[in-house]
Scaffold this active site. Sequence first.
Site, PDB file in Angstrom:
ATOM      1  N   ASP A  48      34.357  32.703  40.145  1.00  0.00           N
ATOM      2  CA  ASP A  48      35.129  33.063  38.950  1.00  0.00           C
ATOM      3  C   ASP A  48      35.529  31.803  38.178  1.00  0.00           C
ATOM      4  O   ASP A  48      36.085  31.878  37.088  1.00  0.00           O
ATOM      5  CB  ASP A  48      36.347  33.931  39.299  1.00  0.00           C
ATOM      6  CG  ASP A  48      37.367  33.213  40.156  1.00  0.00           C
ATOM      7  OD1 ASP A  48      37.091  32.087  40.609  1.00  0.00           O
ATOM      8  OD2 ASP A  48      38.457  33.789  40.373  1.00  0.00           O
ATOM      9  N   ASP A  87      32.067  36.437  43.339  1.00  0.00           N
ATOM     10  CA  ASP A  87      33.509  36.197  43.467  1.00  0.00           C
ATOM     11  C   ASP A  87      34.270  37.343  42.800  1.00  0.00           C
ATOM     12  O   ASP A  87      34.099  37.593  41.598  1.00  0.00           O
ATOM     13  CB  ASP A  87      33.825  34.884  42.726  1.00  0.00           C
ATOM     14  CG  ASP A  87      34.955  34.116  43.352  1.00  0.00           C
ATOM     15  OD1 ASP A  87      35.520  34.586  44.358  1.00  0.00           O
ATOM     16  OD2 ASP A  87      35.269  33.023  42.833  1.00  0.00           O
ATOM     17  N   LYS A 117      33.297  37.335  47.710  1.00  0.00           N
ATOM     18  CA  LYS A 117      34.387  36.443  48.147  1.00  0.00           C
ATOM     19  C   LYS A 117      35.660  36.925  47.473  1.00  0.00           C
ATOM     20  O   LYS A 117      35.634  37.371  46.326  1.00  0.00           O
ATOM     21  CB  LYS A 117      34.096  34.993  47.750  1.00  0.00           C
ATOM     22  CG  LYS A 117      35.265  34.045  48.060  1.00  0.00           C
ATOM     23  CD  LYS A 117      34.899  32.595  47.874  1.00  0.00           C
ATOM     24  CE  LYS A 117      35.088  32.073  46.471  1.00  0.00           C
ATOM     25  NZ  LYS A 117      36.464  32.183  45.939  1.00  0.00           N
ATOM     26  N   GLU A 119      40.149  35.921  47.355  1.00  0.00           N
ATOM     27  CA  GLU A 119      41.164  34.928  47.696  1.00  0.00           C
ATOM     28  C   GLU A 119      42.336  35.576  48.424  1.00  0.00           C
ATOM     29  O   GLU A 119      42.712  36.709  48.126  1.00  0.00           O
ATOM     30  CB  GLU A 119      41.685  34.258  46.411  1.00  0.00           C
ATOM     31  CG  GLU A 119      40.617  33.492  45.658  1.00  0.00           C
ATOM     32  CD  GLU A 119      41.170  32.780  44.415  1.00  0.00           C
ATOM     33  OE1 GLU A 119      42.401  32.815  44.177  1.00  0.00           O
ATOM     34  OE2 GLU A 119      40.358  32.197  43.673  1.00  0.00           O
ATOM     35  N   GLU A 186      40.200  25.388  50.397  1.00  0.00           N
ATOM     36  CA  GLU A 186      40.250  24.576  49.176  1.00  0.00           C
ATOM     37  C   GLU A 186      41.521  23.736  49.150  1.00  0.00           C
ATOM     38  O   GLU A 186      42.641  24.253  49.341  1.00  0.00           O
ATOM     39  CB  GLU A 186      40.199  25.479  47.934  1.00  0.00           C
ATOM     40  CG  GLU A 186      40.288  24.679  46.633  1.00  0.00           C
ATOM     41  CD  GLU A 186      39.855  25.446  45.395  1.00  0.00           C
ATOM     42  OE1 GLU A 186      39.386  26.586  45.497  1.00  0.00           O
ATOM     43  OE2 GLU A 186      39.998  24.870  44.287  1.00  0.00           O
TER      44      GLU A 186
END
Length: 284
Positions: A48, A87, A117, A119, A186
Amino acid sequence: MTTSPKVSILDLQQKKSEGRPITMLTAYDYPGALLVDEAGIDLILVGDSLAMTVLGHPNTVSVTMDEMLHHCKAVARGARRAFLIGDMPFMSYQVERSEAVRNAGHFLKEGNMDAIKLEGGREVAETIQAIVAAGIPVMGHLGLTPQTATKLGGFKVQGKTAAAAQRLLEDALILQEAGCFAVVLEAVPAAVAQTVSQKLTIPTIGIGAGPHCDGQVLVFHDLLGLFDRFTPKFVKRYADLRQPILEALQAYRQEVEAREFPDAAHSFNINEAELQLFLYGGQA
Ligand code: KIV
């Protein structure tokens, strides 16, 4: 031409168990995917981050499902070998679990991705379980999670206190338990990422998380020097393509303005008799 077999989740697991680093890059369109795939990169993420690098938004929150799917389709047309991950954009998986599963499905059915994916840590564990139960492989993303960077106080390194590092490790174990096949770490201190990588049986993919992760990921435009609005410390530029591209564009403009382009080498001819016929209708 021989083509190597497509990368699978088992290949990633094998690389981790043999201590061979996994490579991952973002790509957002057909020519980018062709290049990343030809370079032999294992995983392509249609991140993204395209909201910023390709669409010009100030952050990643505004990109939509439709925009993500549009880019996924283009990437899937270009990649043959790499394992493809789409994403999930902000608010496509946070509200309703059934909506999250449906949206994840769109990435496979329409976007032609192999996995998604998303978050977050413990707060998305049940959503991950539901997506995995539907048969969709999920990659987690911990540490600095750009979609919620405002809540984290900005684009800052995460897991810097013992308590924060402990919570990060717990979240990573929860994501593994929920069924993730890998986790992105990250902006995490290298030593913390090392411990997380050792404790997990699934691969960790680092970005700003030091050299001990099982794999590494960078953003395509950052690596090539095509995006200079925001360059985090962890980005290594392997090329500075902005300048040569700018010079090529300026040279084109100058040649057109000077009537030097197109020249004979870049133009087509017509047979003289046909030209006369065209110009004078055979009455010349
Ligand atoms: O969107 C993205 O590019 C990412 C990577 C930085 C991991 O999430």
